[in-house]
Motif scaffolding. Structure first.
Motif: not given
Length: 238
Positions: A191-204
């Motif tokens: 369920d990763l998509d264009l809306k949530n993926i950059s924040f996930l990468k920033r935090e991890l």
């Protein structure tokens, strides 16, 4: 850099709706690589409702980036892995009849079985990854199993992301930080998509790989496959 592995199950679903070979999963895999994807992921389920066993063998001949095969490690799956020798085998606890992956492994209860499977993968020279929920004790269990990586099951993150970014990421960050600290590589998917993926990468920031299929294929209907892959890569590079 976090690698983008494109899950092409949905391409096979579309093909199977009419039979034949249109769209061709082999050609789509080659195009995904040509458009910048750093890996191809498939999940050959026993009922072959999307990716078939033959697809896996056909893809073996053309995938030049990372080939990631995911599935439940029964005798059938392990035979495919032995014969294909992908870069990575991602172990998921799915029973045969589920629509899509909906839970991670209990790595403590299943330590013995997973350890034996992972030991065999190591003998074959294949990197192992365990599909897992964000729980520190499960990360410790994964370490005991001897896996190279864990893949965070990110449905809970994605479903609560729009309500609160910080609440959505909290357990994932804590668990992933712990996994990283004990020497496990961290992947993510579901369920990763264009809306949530950059924040996930920033935090991890140490995130090694994301596997994305459904959302990416849906986006490609509007943006085109090449443009969509580049959009996801840009989000991961932000």
């Amino acid at each position: 850099m976090t690698q983008l592995s494109v899950n092409i199950n949905k391409i096979a679903t579309l093909r199977n709706a009419r039979g034949g070979d249109n769209p061709s999963v082999v050609q789509v895999a080659k195009d995904c690589e040509r458009f910048g994807a750093q890996g191809i992921t498939v999940h050959p389920r026993p009922d072959e409702r999307h990716i078939t066993k033959q697809d896996v063998y056909d893809l073996k001949e053309v995938v030049t980036t990372e080939f990631n095969i995911e599935g439940y490690p029964d005798e059938r799956f392990m035979k495919i892995i032995e014969e294909v020798r992908p870069t990575q085998a991602t172990l998921v606890p799915d029973p045969p009849n589920v629509l899509t992956s909906n839970a991670g492994w209990d790595t403590l209860k299943n330590e013995r079985m997973l350890s034996e499977i992972i030991d065999q993968l190591k003998k074959w020279g294949i990197r192992s990854s365990i599909f897992i929920e964000p729980n520190i004790s499960m990360m410790d269990g994964a370490k005991l199993c001897g896996t190279d990586r864990v893949e965070l099951y990110t449905e809970m993150y994605a479903s609560s992301f729009l309500q609160s970014h910080e609440r959505a990421i909290k357990e994932y960050k804590n668990s992933a930080d712990h996994a990283n600290s004990i020497g496990l590589g961290v992947n993510a998917g579901h369920d990763l998509d264009l809306k949530n993926i950059s924040f996930l990468k920033r935090e991890l920031p140490y995130l090694k790989e994301v596997s994305i299929g459904h959302a990416l294929v849906c986006d490609a209907l509007y943006y085109g496959l090449e443009n969509t892959i580049q959009m996801y890569i840009r989000e991961l590079d932000r």
